[in-house]
Design a protein around this motif. Structure first.
Motif, PDB file in Angstrom:
ATOM      1  N   VAL A   1       1.802 -30.997   2.235  1.00  0.00           N
ATOM      2  CA  VAL A   1       2.704 -30.166   1.464  1.00  0.00           C
ATOM      3  C   VAL A   1       3.080 -30.879   0.071  1.00  0.00           C
ATOM      4  CG1 VAL A   1       4.539 -28.673   1.732  1.00  0.00           C
ATOM      5  CG2 VAL A   1       3.091 -29.083   3.747  1.00  0.00           C
ATOM      6  N   LEU A   2       2.622 -30.131  -1.045  1.00  0.00           N
ATOM      7  CA  LEU A   2       3.036 -30.705  -2.145  1.00  0.00           C
ATOM      8  C   LEU A   2       4.154 -29.937  -2.843  1.00  0.00           C
ATOM      9  CD1 LEU A   2      -0.005 -31.254  -1.758  1.00  0.00           C
ATOM     10  CD2 LEU A   2      -0.251 -31.599  -4.154  1.00  0.00           C
ATOM     11  N   ARG A   3       5.223 -30.507  -3.136  1.00  0.00           N
ATOM     12  CA  ARG A   3       6.445 -29.798  -3.596  1.00  0.00           C
ATOM     13  C   ARG A   3       6.834 -30.215  -5.000  1.00  0.00           C
ATOM     14  NH1 ARG A   3       7.628 -30.736   1.748  1.00  0.00           N
ATOM     15  NH2 ARG A   3       8.341 -28.575   3.009  1.00  0.00           N
ATOM     16  N   SER A   4       6.664 -29.113  -5.842  1.00  0.00           N
ATOM     17  CA  SER A   4       7.234 -29.483  -7.535  1.00  0.00           C
ATOM     18  C   SER A   4       8.360 -28.509  -7.661  1.00  0.00           C
ATOM     19  CB  SER A   4       5.911 -29.037  -8.259  1.00  0.00           C
ATOM     20  OG  SER A   4       5.779 -27.257  -8.312  1.00  0.00           O
ATOM     21  N   ASP A   5       8.785 -28.447  -8.748  1.00  0.00           N
ATOM     22  CA  ASP A   5      10.067 -27.759  -9.116  1.00  0.00           C
ATOM     23  C   ASP A   5       9.967 -26.316  -9.069  1.00  0.00           C
ATOM     24  OD1 ASP A   5      11.534 -29.941  -9.541  1.00  0.00           O
ATOM     25  OD2 ASP A   5      11.144 -30.162 -11.677  1.00  0.00           O
ATOM     26  N   LYS A   6       8.471 -26.025  -9.255  1.00  0.00           N
ATOM     27  CA  LYS A   6       8.194 -24.560  -9.295  1.00  0.00           C
ATOM     28  C   LYS A   6       7.567 -23.886  -8.087  1.00  0.00           C
ATOM     29  CE  LYS A   6       6.911 -25.174 -14.121  1.00  0.00           C
ATOM     30  NZ  LYS A   6       5.818 -25.308 -14.917  1.00  0.00           N
ATOM     31  N   GLU A   7       7.016 -24.729  -7.152  1.00  0.00           N
ATOM     32  CA  GLU A   7       6.130 -24.149  -6.020  1.00  0.00           C
ATOM     33  C   GLU A   7       5.995 -25.113  -4.978  1.00  0.00           C
ATOM     34  OE1 GLU A   7       2.400 -23.309  -7.093  1.00  0.00           O
ATOM     35  OE2 GLU A   7       2.191 -24.778  -8.543  1.00  0.00           O
ATOM     36  N   LYS A   8       5.412 -24.704  -3.874  1.00  0.00           N
ATOM     37  CA  LYS A   8       5.270 -25.746  -2.410  1.00  0.00           C
ATOM     38  C   LYS A   8       3.740 -25.135  -2.333  1.00  0.00           C
ATOM     39  CE  LYS A   8       6.333 -24.504   1.575  1.00  0.00           C
ATOM     40  NZ  LYS A   8       7.095 -24.356   3.007  1.00  0.00           N
ATOM     41  N   VAL A   9       2.738 -26.143  -2.091  1.00  0.00           N
ATOM     42  CA  VAL A   9       1.311 -25.810  -2.009  1.00  0.00           C
ATOM     43  C   VAL A   9       0.890 -26.639  -0.865  1.00  0.00           C
ATOM     44  CG1 VAL A   9      -1.116 -26.126  -3.179  1.00  0.00           C
ATOM     45  CG2 VAL A   9       1.145 -25.585  -4.523  1.00  0.00           C
ATOM     46  N   LYS A  10       0.228 -25.998  -0.127  1.00  0.00           N
ATOM     47  CA  LYS A  10      -0.571 -26.735   1.006  1.00  0.00           C
ATOM     48  C   LYS A  10      -2.077 -27.133   0.724  1.00  0.00           C
ATOM     49  CE  LYS A  10       2.101 -24.575   4.581  1.00  0.00           C
ATOM     50  NZ  LYS A  10       1.968 -23.710   6.088  1.00  0.00           N
TER      51      LYS A  10
END
Length: 430
Positions: free
Chosen positions: A139-148
């Motif tokens: 799970v990758l988290r940025s300030d804009k979104e969460k992506v698997k």
């Protein structure tokens, strides 16, 4: 460039998420473009592609053939080859007329930028803050979104290597060469110390001498090496930069690998012979013909051991002369550190760092296909590029095997031979 802000469905993880879009991950993205069935995305915190913009010095050239581009070694018919770039830009025949295979660094960056602008899998202005592993997916988290994502490829690059004695003094007048062209320092009437005897040190010294940033009063070029030594680019040495040699190197004991890498240093970290000749001719002309008023000193075989800032604003540099075994002290108004780069574990890996099986130096343990050793499921991989000098040898941080490495990763990712990476036997029996 496609906007991916709402592209990712939470229920459908990416097959591969790339962190960083430097040359190595850009190569991976370019080769994956021929596999549309795979869902991939590469994240980069920068607003657009860039490759060491602070080091784009006038006259800087690559040290490898333009055929060692992002794709050609494994997919010569790719849309993203350097030859395709030349054709699309309308300069193919003019390029042939130059009779050169080693191109300027600025042209290679232009080529890579062309690839980056046209690949839809790259997402800029997206800094990944954290990577965790939850319910079978990264799970990758940025300030804009969460992506698997099912798999990762780490390619966020190295960081400038700063000598310990200079760390506390880094600032306006003491800085790493990677910032040089973005800083554009004023060297007029200044005493300048250039620290580092590799290609970057050579380029910085000559551009200082040619008054790129104003006419300095004195330029001192300092190197730990016994002399200003040439890159070994002879044909047999270039065999180090082949898949066959890397495969042989992989099987060696760890302690032997370290010794060999040190021995082979000048195969990748010397100064281009033509550039050394250019510097020597410049110094000859300035000494005997033009009587240049710019003072310069060549100081090889010296190690910077201490550094302090005087009350008058000068930097005092303590050097150990290996030849005489004596200490020397010199002063400078400006210190430019051409001291290379180093690998550090990215901060975004902190949530899963305890699951990484690192070696005693906190480095990744990599498989032959650049997969990181970790305690996760067998069908979830973390790949790393530009992080395996200790495991794969002298070619690993260089551009020479970029396409081959990307192909190795893709074959491992897909569990099939998408690209042929086996090579005929070397002329040398390793």
């Amino acid at each position: 460039m496609m906007n991916f802000t709402h592209y990712q469905d939470e229920t459908a993880p990416l097959d591969l998420a790339g962190l960083g879009s430097g040359p190595f991950n850009l190569s991976l993205a370019a080769l994956l473009d021929s596999l549309p069935e795979l869902k991939v995305r590469f994240f980069d915190k920068r607003p657009a592609f860039g490759w060491h913009p602070g080091l784009m010095l006038p006259g800087a050239h690559m040290q490898t053939s333009c055929l060692k581009d992002l794709v050609t070694a494994v997919q010569p018919t790719s849309r993203w080859s350097f030859l395709s770039f030349l054709v699309e830009k309308g300069r193919f025949y003019s390029f042939l007329a130059t009779e050169k295979m080693v191109i300027s660094r600025s042209e290679f960056v232009e080529y890579m930028n062309w690839v980056a602008e046209n690949l839809e899998s790259l997402q800029f202005d997206s800094q990944i803050r954290e990577v965790s592993f939850e319910e079978g997916s990264f799970v990758l988290r940025s300030d804009k979104e969460k992506v698997k994502a099912r798999n990762l490829c780490l390619g966020t690059g190295k960081v400038p290597c700063i000598p310990d004695c200079a760390r506390a003094l880094v600032g306006r007048h003491c800085f790493h060469a990677s910032e040089l062209m973005t800083r554009q320092p004023d060297l007029r009437n200044k005493k300048v110390a250039v620290i580092g005897g590799g290609q970057t040190g050579a380029e910085v010294f000559l551009n200082c001498l040619r008054e790129q940033w104003g006419k300095a009063d004195e330029i001192q070029w300092i190197s730990r090496r016994a002399s200003f030594e040439p890159l070994d680019e002879s044909p047999f040495t270039n065999e180090y930069f082949t898949p066959g040699y890397v495969s042989r190197f992989l099987s060696l004991p760890e302690e032997k690998k370290e010794t060999i890498v040190k021995y082979q240093k000048l195969a990748s970290d010397g100064i281009t012979p033509a550039y050394l000749l250019e510097i020597y001719r410049e110094l000859y002309d300035r000494t005997y013909l033009s009587r240049s008023q710019v003072n310069w000193k060549l100081l090889p075989d010296r190690t910077l051991t201490a550094m302090s800032e005087s009350s008058s604003g000068f930097y005092d540099l303590k050097l150990t002369n290996s030849l005489s075994s004596e200490d020397e002290v010199l002063s400078a108004d400006i210190v430019i550190l051409c001291t290379g780069f180093q690998n550090l574990l990215p901060r975004y890996l902190e949530p899963i760092q305890s699951r990484l099986n690192l070696d005693e130096h906190q480095r990744f343990k990599l498989s032959s296909s650049f997969a990181v050793d970790w305690d996760g499921p067998d069908n979830r991989s973390i790949y790393a590029v530009n992080a395996g000098l200790h495991s794969h040898g002298i070619a690993e941080p260089q551009l020479s095997l970029t396409a081959w490495r990307s192909a190795s990763i893709i074959n491992d990712l897909t569990k099939r031979e998408v690209f042929s990476i086996s090579q005929p036997g070397s002329l040398i029996g390793w």
